[in-house]
Design a protein around this motif. Sequence first.
Motif, PDB file in Angstrom:
ATOM      1  N   ALA A   1       0.859  -1.184   0.000  1.00  0.00           N
ATOM      2  CA  ALA A   1       0.000   0.000   0.000  1.00  0.00           C
ATOM      3  C   ALA A   1       0.894   1.233   0.000  1.00  0.00           C
ATOM      4  O   ALA A   1       2.005   1.200   0.547  1.00  0.00           O
ATOM      5  CB  ALA A   1      -0.904   0.014   1.230  1.00  0.00           C
TER       6      ALA A   1
ATOM      7  N   PHE B   1      -6.241  -4.123   3.930  1.00  0.00           N
ATOM      8  CA  PHE B   1      -6.064  -2.806   3.326  1.00  0.00           C
ATOM      9  C   PHE B   1      -7.091  -1.831   3.899  1.00  0.00           C
ATOM     10  O   PHE B   1      -6.778  -0.654   4.114  1.00  0.00           O
ATOM     11  CB  PHE B   1      -6.206  -2.871   1.809  1.00  0.00           C
ATOM     12  CG  PHE B   1      -6.079  -1.527   1.149  1.00  0.00           C
ATOM     13  CD1 PHE B   1      -4.835  -0.939   0.978  1.00  0.00           C
ATOM     14  CD2 PHE B   1      -7.203  -0.827   0.738  1.00  0.00           C
ATOM     15  CE1 PHE B   1      -4.712   0.324   0.384  1.00  0.00           C
ATOM     16  CE2 PHE B   1      -7.097   0.425   0.145  1.00  0.00           C
ATOM     17  CZ  PHE B   1      -5.848   1.005  -0.028  1.00  0.00           C
ATOM     18  N   GLN B   2      -8.294  -2.312   4.146  1.00  0.00           N
ATOM     19  CA  GLN B   2      -9.337  -1.448   4.705  1.00  0.00           C
ATOM     20  C   GLN B   2      -8.926  -0.905   6.080  1.00  0.00           C
ATOM     21  O   GLN B   2      -9.193   0.256   6.402  1.00  0.00           O
ATOM     22  CB  GLN B   2     -10.652  -2.221   4.808  1.00  0.00           C
ATOM     23  CG  GLN B   2     -11.860  -1.323   4.944  1.00  0.00           C
ATOM     24  CD  GLN B   2     -13.150  -2.025   4.559  1.00  0.00           C
ATOM     25  OE1 GLN B   2     -13.159  -3.229   4.306  1.00  0.00           O
ATOM     26  NE2 GLN B   2     -14.241  -1.292   4.504  1.00  0.00           N
TER      27      GLN B   2
ATOM     28  N   LEU C   1      -6.308   1.692   5.520  1.00  0.00           N
ATOM     29  CA  LEU C   1      -6.967   2.896   5.016  1.00  0.00           C
ATOM     30  C   LEU C   1      -7.619   3.676   6.152  1.00  0.00           C
ATOM     31  O   LEU C   1      -7.556   4.913   6.194  1.00  0.00           O
ATOM     32  CB  LEU C   1      -8.005   2.494   3.972  1.00  0.00           C
ATOM     33  CG  LEU C   1      -8.726   3.611   3.236  1.00  0.00           C
ATOM     34  CD1 LEU C   1      -7.740   4.449   2.432  1.00  0.00           C
ATOM     35  CD2 LEU C   1      -9.789   3.012   2.308  1.00  0.00           C
TER      36      LEU C   1
ATOM     37  N   TYR D   1      -3.249   3.626  -5.360  1.00  0.00           N
ATOM     38  CA  TYR D   1      -3.752   2.261  -5.287  1.00  0.00           C
ATOM     39  C   TYR D   1      -2.978   1.309  -6.205  1.00  0.00           C
ATOM     40  O   TYR D   1      -2.544   1.673  -7.289  1.00  0.00           O
ATOM     41  CB  TYR D   1      -5.247   2.211  -5.603  1.00  0.00           C
ATOM     42  CG  TYR D   1      -5.645   2.676  -6.992  1.00  0.00           C
ATOM     43  CD1 TYR D   1      -5.637   1.794  -8.076  1.00  0.00           C
ATOM     44  CD2 TYR D   1      -6.071   3.985  -7.217  1.00  0.00           C
ATOM     45  CE1 TYR D   1      -6.012   2.216  -9.338  1.00  0.00           C
ATOM     46  CE2 TYR D   1      -6.451   4.407  -8.477  1.00  0.00           C
ATOM     47  CZ  TYR D   1      -6.416   3.515  -9.540  1.00  0.00           C
ATOM     48  OH  TYR D   1      -6.781   3.930 -10.789  1.00  0.00           O
TER      49      TYR D   1
ATOM     50  N   THR E   1      -4.250  -1.994  -6.768  1.00  0.00           N
ATOM     51  CA  THR E   1      -5.211  -2.910  -7.375  1.00  0.00           C
ATOM     52  C   THR E   1      -6.549  -2.200  -7.529  1.00  0.00           C
ATOM     53  O   THR E   1      -6.806  -1.170  -6.889  1.00  0.00           O
ATOM     54  CB  THR E   1      -5.426  -4.157  -6.492  1.00  0.00           C
ATOM     55  OG1 THR E   1      -6.039  -3.755  -5.249  1.00  0.00           O
ATOM     56  CG2 THR E   1      -4.102  -4.870  -6.210  1.00  0.00           C
TER      57      THR E   1
ATOM     58  N   GLU F   1      -9.266  -3.328  -6.421  1.00  0.00           N
ATOM     59  CA  GLU F   1      -9.944  -3.457  -5.132  1.00  0.00           C
ATOM     60  C   GLU F   1      -9.550  -2.325  -4.199  1.00  0.00           C
ATOM     61  O   GLU F   1     -10.402  -1.749  -3.512  1.00  0.00           O
ATOM     62  CB  GLU F   1      -9.617  -4.798  -4.477  1.00  0.00           C
ATOM     63  CG  GLU F   1     -10.325  -4.987  -3.140  1.00  0.00           C
ATOM     64  CD  GLU F   1      -9.949  -6.280  -2.439  1.00  0.00           C
ATOM     65  OE1 GLU F   1     -10.627  -6.629  -1.466  1.00  0.00           O
ATOM     66  OE2 GLU F   1      -8.958  -6.919  -2.854  1.00  0.00           O
ATOM     67  N   GLN F   2      -8.256  -1.984  -4.157  1.00  0.00           N
ATOM     68  CA  GLN F   2      -7.816  -0.873  -3.320  1.00  0.00           C
ATOM     69  C   GLN F   2      -8.473   0.437  -3.768  1.00  0.00           C
ATOM     70  O   GLN F   2      -8.895   1.243  -2.935  1.00  0.00           O
ATOM     71  CB  GLN F   2      -6.295  -0.731  -3.369  1.00  0.00           C
ATOM     72  CG  GLN F   2      -5.543  -1.798  -2.601  1.00  0.00           C
ATOM     73  CD  GLN F   2      -4.052  -1.510  -2.516  1.00  0.00           C
ATOM     74  OE1 GLN F   2      -3.551  -0.540  -3.083  1.00  0.00           O
ATOM     75  NE2 GLN F   2      -3.333  -2.357  -1.801  1.00  0.00           N
ATOM     76  N   LYS F   3      -8.584   0.627  -5.071  1.00  0.00           N
ATOM     77  CA  LYS F   3      -9.235   1.834  -5.594  1.00  0.00           C
ATOM     78  C   LYS F   3     -10.683   1.905  -5.131  1.00  0.00           C
ATOM     79  O   LYS F   3     -11.146   2.950  -4.638  1.00  0.00           O
ATOM     80  CB  LYS F   3      -9.182   1.846  -7.122  1.00  0.00           C
ATOM     81  CG  LYS F   3      -9.891   3.036  -7.745  1.00  0.00           C
ATOM     82  CD  LYS F   3      -9.901   2.945  -9.272  1.00  0.00           C
ATOM     83  CE  LYS F   3     -10.627   4.151  -9.874  1.00  0.00           C
ATOM     84  NZ  LYS F   3     -10.716   4.064 -11.354  1.00  0.00           N
TER      85      LYS F   3
ATOM     86  N   ALA G   1     -10.944   2.614  -1.350  1.00  0.00           N
ATOM     87  CA  ALA G   1     -10.596   3.999  -1.026  1.00  0.00           C
ATOM     88  C   ALA G   1     -11.719   4.947  -1.423  1.00  0.00           C
ATOM     89  O   ALA G   1     -12.133   5.817  -0.639  1.00  0.00           O
ATOM     90  CB  ALA G   1      -9.296   4.390  -1.714  1.00  0.00           C
TER      91      ALA G   1
END
Length: 224
Positions: free
Chosen positions: A48, A110-111, A114, A143, A145, A147-149, A152
């Motif tokens: 990240a 990741f959440q 974040l 980001y 991936t 999924e990260q986008k 976020a």
Amino acid sequence: MAFKRFLTFLLLLATAGGCSAQLAIGEEKPTAKPITKADKPREKMAQATFGGGCFWCTEAVFLALEGVEKVTSGYSGGQVENPTYREVCMGTTGHAEVIHIEYDPEKVTFQELLEVHLKTHDPTTLNRQGNDIGTQYRSAVFYHTDEQKKLAETAIDELNKAGAYENPIVTEVTEFEKFWPAEDYHQNYLAENPNQGYCRLVVQPKVDKFRKVFKDKLKKEEAK
């Protein structure tokens, strides 16, 4: 002049030769190779990249978090190859001061990263964190991936709708392209420079507040 640079300037005046010493900060080119979007994290690790103002602060916060294996301070989001700290501080390269995190997704998501990111800096001030002013201090999620986008953008949208902050969140959500590790003297900065003025006045109080709020997410050795 940004607050961090001003404090560094005062410290150098007192200890290391005044203006000439201050001008030498960030002159050398970093020697570490950049990390690009084509580079994969180590086995069983994820990555990240966050911008949240001064990387001396953000690095110290995430180093204490359970599941985080490595935090590297550096620069992302700019146009200049192999930027120096001095160039980034001048705001001419387009880079943000960021941290690049390697983490174990079985221990921290990741959440969760974040959440820590958004709660440990002010995501509502454009190109500014406190007295540190400039595009290099912008709030950002780079980001890695889709999924990260999505996570976020969803988190930001939900916080804005809930009125979590007095002003709208302005955090940039941008695809990760390249990360340049900062000069060696920036790495693990708080631990190496606990008595430096900016660390005492800004970094350590921020870390102390983080430890109280996220006590249940700290590494065991940090929770003592």
